[in-house]
Design an enzyme around this catalytic site. Structure first.
Site, mmCIF file in Angstrom:
data_model
loop_
_atom_site.group_PDB
_atom_site.id
_atom_site.type_symbol
_atom_site.label_atom_id
_atom_site.label_comp_id
_atom_site.label_asym_id
_atom_site.label_seq_id
_atom_site.Cartn_x
_atom_site.Cartn_y
_atom_site.Cartn_z
ATOM 1 N N HIS A 64 0.849 -1.202 0.000
ATOM 2 C CA HIS A 64 0.000 0.000 0.000
ATOM 3 C C HIS A 64 0.884 1.252 0.000
ATOM 4 C CE1 HIS A 64 -3.258 2.680 1.059
ATOM 5 N NE2 HIS A 64 -4.108 1.702 1.219
ATOM 6 N N GLY A 108 0.576 -5.228 1.948
ATOM 7 C CA GLY A 108 -0.624 -5.614 1.188
ATOM 8 C C GLY A 108 -0.293 -6.219 -0.164
ATOM 9 N N TYR A 138 -4.690 -4.422 9.963
ATOM 10 C CA TYR A 138 -5.123 -5.236 8.836
ATOM 11 C C TYR A 138 -6.644 -5.335 8.838
ATOM 12 C CZ TYR A 138 -3.319 -7.280 4.650
ATOM 13 O OH TYR A 138 -2.978 -7.468 3.325
HETATM 14 O O1 YXS Z 1 12.161 8.777 -0.391
HETATM 15 P P1 YXS Z 1 11.666 8.594 -1.806
HETATM 16 O O2 YXS Z 1 10.750 9.682 -2.270
HETATM 17 O O3 YXS Z 1 12.764 8.238 -2.771
HETATM 18 O O4 YXS Z 1 10.699 7.275 -1.792
HETATM 19 C C1 YXS Z 1 11.231 6.048 -1.339
HETATM 20 C C2 YXS Z 1 10.196 5.400 -0.449
HETATM 21 O O5 YXS Z 1 9.515 6.303 0.405
HETATM 22 C C3 YXS Z 1 9.234 4.854 -1.484
HETATM 23 N N1 YXS Z 1 8.420 3.773 -0.945
HETATM 24 C C4 YXS Z 1 7.117 3.896 -0.619
HETATM 25 N N2 YXS Z 1 6.287 4.958 -0.686
HETATM 26 C C5 YXS Z 1 5.004 4.743 -0.267
HETATM 27 N N3 YXS Z 1 4.551 3.562 0.208
HETATM 28 C C6 YXS Z 1 5.364 2.489 0.278
HETATM 29 N N4 YXS Z 1 4.871 1.320 0.693
HETATM 30 C C7 YXS Z 1 6.723 2.636 -0.138
HETATM 31 N N5 YXS Z 1 7.807 1.812 -0.184
HETATM 32 C C8 YXS Z 1 8.819 2.525 -0.685
HETATM 33 O O6 YXS Z 1 10.050 4.366 -2.542
HETATM 34 C C9 YXS Z 1 11.284 5.116 -2.558
HETATM 35 C C10 YXS Z 1 12.439 4.150 -2.493
HETATM 36 O O7 YXS Z 1 12.313 3.490 -1.241
HETATM 37 P P2 YXS Z 1 13.593 3.168 -0.338
HETATM 38 O O8 YXS Z 1 14.559 4.303 -0.440
HETATM 39 O O9 YXS Z 1 13.115 2.764 0.990
HETATM 40 O O10 YXS Z 1 14.191 1.897 -1.128
HETATM 41 P P3 YXS Z 1 15.002 0.687 -0.477
HETATM 42 O O11 YXS Z 1 15.460 -0.127 -1.641
HETATM 43 O O12 YXS Z 1 15.967 1.207 0.509
HETATM 44 O O13 YXS Z 1 13.929 -0.143 0.349
HETATM 45 C C11 YXS Z 1 12.864 -0.740 -0.343
HETATM 46 C C12 YXS Z 1 11.847 -1.226 0.705
HETATM 47 C C13 YXS Z 1 10.610 -1.748 -0.046
HETATM 48 C C14 YXS Z 1 12.471 -2.329 1.582
HETATM 49 C C15 YXS Z 1 11.469 -0.012 1.603
HETATM 50 O O14 YXS Z 1 11.073 1.060 0.770
HETATM 51 C C16 YXS Z 1 10.332 -0.341 2.528
HETATM 52 O O15 YXS Z 1 10.505 -0.996 3.589
HETATM 53 N N6 YXS Z 1 9.099 0.091 2.089
HETATM 54 C C17 YXS Z 1 7.899 -0.124 2.942
HETATM 55 C C18 YXS Z 1 7.462 -1.576 2.833
HETATM 56 C C19 YXS Z 1 6.194 -1.773 3.678
HETATM 57 O O16 YXS Z 1 6.248 -1.777 4.927
HETATM 58 N N7 YXS Z 1 5.074 -1.835 2.990
HETATM 59 C C20 YXS Z 1 3.736 -1.970 3.670
HETATM 60 C C21 YXS Z 1 2.904 -0.748 3.244
HETATM 61 S S1 YXS Z 1 1.380 -0.690 4.172
HETATM 62 C C22 YXS Z 1 0.501 -2.002 3.561
HETATM 63 O O17 YXS Z 1 0.814 -2.569 2.536
HETATM 64 C C23 YXS Z 1 -0.716 -2.416 4.320
HETATM 65 C C24 YXS Z 1 -1.672 -1.335 4.617
HETATM 66 S S2 YXS Z 1 -0.230 -3.198 5.812
HETATM 67 O O18 YXS Z 1 0.557 -2.261 6.497
HETATM 68 O O19 YXS Z 1 -1.420 -3.499 6.527
HETATM 69 O O20 YXS Z 1 0.520 -4.371 5.407
#
Ligand code: YXS
Length: 259
Positions: A64, A108, A138
């Site tokens: 998400h 998600g 969730y």
């Molecule tokens: O800082 P900039 O502008 O370059 O943007 C960064 C991140 O902020 C962005 N980005 C995201 N933006 C919005 N929502 C996200 N889920 C998201 N994930 C990443 O992408 C740019 C590059 O990310 P960066 O610098 O962190 O890259 P990395 O290679 O160091 O790390 C990649 C990840 C995917 C490991 C890291 O970005 C990360 O941990 N992302 C969040 C993963 C996560 O927790 N997703 C769950 C989202 S909430 C959801 O799905 C449900 C509601 S729930 O929570 O219930 O599961």
């Protein structure tokens, strides 16, 4: 389209995430394009759809779009949330959807992959279910999808630890249908898609719909549903819920206080 590309070769459709800058996170625009792409491919007589990221993608999808969470006090995963709409679009698509997964899958996006009909990954694939890392409760349909895919023991481990499960383990425990070397992923996936495309699309669509109906045939009394909703409201009305998103956007570890 801005955040996905759509292609059709014979009866095999392909939808590719095209937002690497934001790790293919599932924002409203990307999801609206995804749903449109699925509908277009079905209209164009695709008999199977491959859902993928770009070749060599480090992240298949980061889940998400955290920047699009609704304002505090609102359900973060309500019925009409774009992520929920995408999940239903994949489930209700009358054609098998194959998730071709190179890279990591988060939050998600794991559920989106789990509701695809066949999952094919590589040694670079991993799955991390992360609501507990973000303070998100969730939701019942999502938890049912994860339970159906993983069973209770692994669902608890993945929800509670928010830690990635490797492609190798995912294949061993049945999350992935197949684990293949990165170099063979495309050929293997499209060969399997070709096998599906040769079979009766009518028969497959009716079998897929029966599988969907029966896997969700879990009767919930209105009182049980209301109790679940009340539990979820405690979380998304909490300070921890706000801290989870704030910490991510400020690129720091969250400090949860349990309130
Ligand atoms: O800082 P900039 O502008 O370059 O943007 C960064 C991140 O902020 C962005 N980005 C995201 N933006 C919005 N929502 C996200 N889920 C998201 N994930 C990443 O992408 C740019 C590059 O990310 P960066 O610098 O962190 O890259 P990395 O290679 O160091 O790390 C990649 C990840 C995917 C490991 C890291 O970005 C990360 O941990 N992302 C969040 C993963 C996560 O927790 N997703 C769950 C989202 S909430 C959801 O799905 C449900 C509601 S729930 O929570 O219930 O599961």
């Amino acid at each position: 389209m801005e955040f996905i590309t759509v292609a059709l070769a014979g009866h095999i459709g392909t939808i590719t995430f095209n937002h690497d800058l934001k790790c293919n996170c599932l924002g409203r625009t990307l999801i609206n394009e995804l749903i449109k792409g699925v509908n277009e491919l079905v209209y164009e007589q695709a008999r199977v759809i491959v859902l993928r990221a770009h070749p060599g993608a480090k992240v298949w999808s980061a889940g998400h779009d955290i920047g699009e969470f609704p304002r505090p006090g609102r359900d973060p995963l309500a019925y009409n949330d774009p992520l929920e709409q995408a999940i239903r679009a994949i489930q209700r698509c009358p054609r098998p959807v194959i998730a071709m997964i190179e890279g990591t899958v988060w939050g998600g996006a794991c559920e989106l992959a789990f509701v695809c009909d066949i999952l094919i990954g590589t040694e670079k694939t991993s799955f991390a279910i992360t609501p507990a890392r973000l303070g998100v409760p969730y939701n019942p349909s999502g938890i049912l999808h994860v339970l159906n895919k993983l069973g209770g023991a692994l669902a608890r481990e993945m929800f509670f630890t928010a830690q990635p499960v490797t492609g190798e383990r995912a294949a061993r425990i049945g999350i992935l249908n197949h684990l293949v070397p990165v170099a063979e992923l495309e050929d293997f996936t499209y060969a399997l898609a070709g096998q599906i495309a040769q079979n009766s699309p009518l028969s497959i669509s009716v079998i897929k719909e029966q599988l969907h109906i029966l896997s969700n045939a879990l009767p919930l009394s209105p009182e049980t549903f209301e109790r679940i909703q009340g539990l979820r409201r405690i979380v998304y009305d909490s300070q921890d819920y706000l801290e989870g998103q704030k910490a991510f956007l400020e690129k720091r570890p969250p400090v949860f206080k349990g309130e």
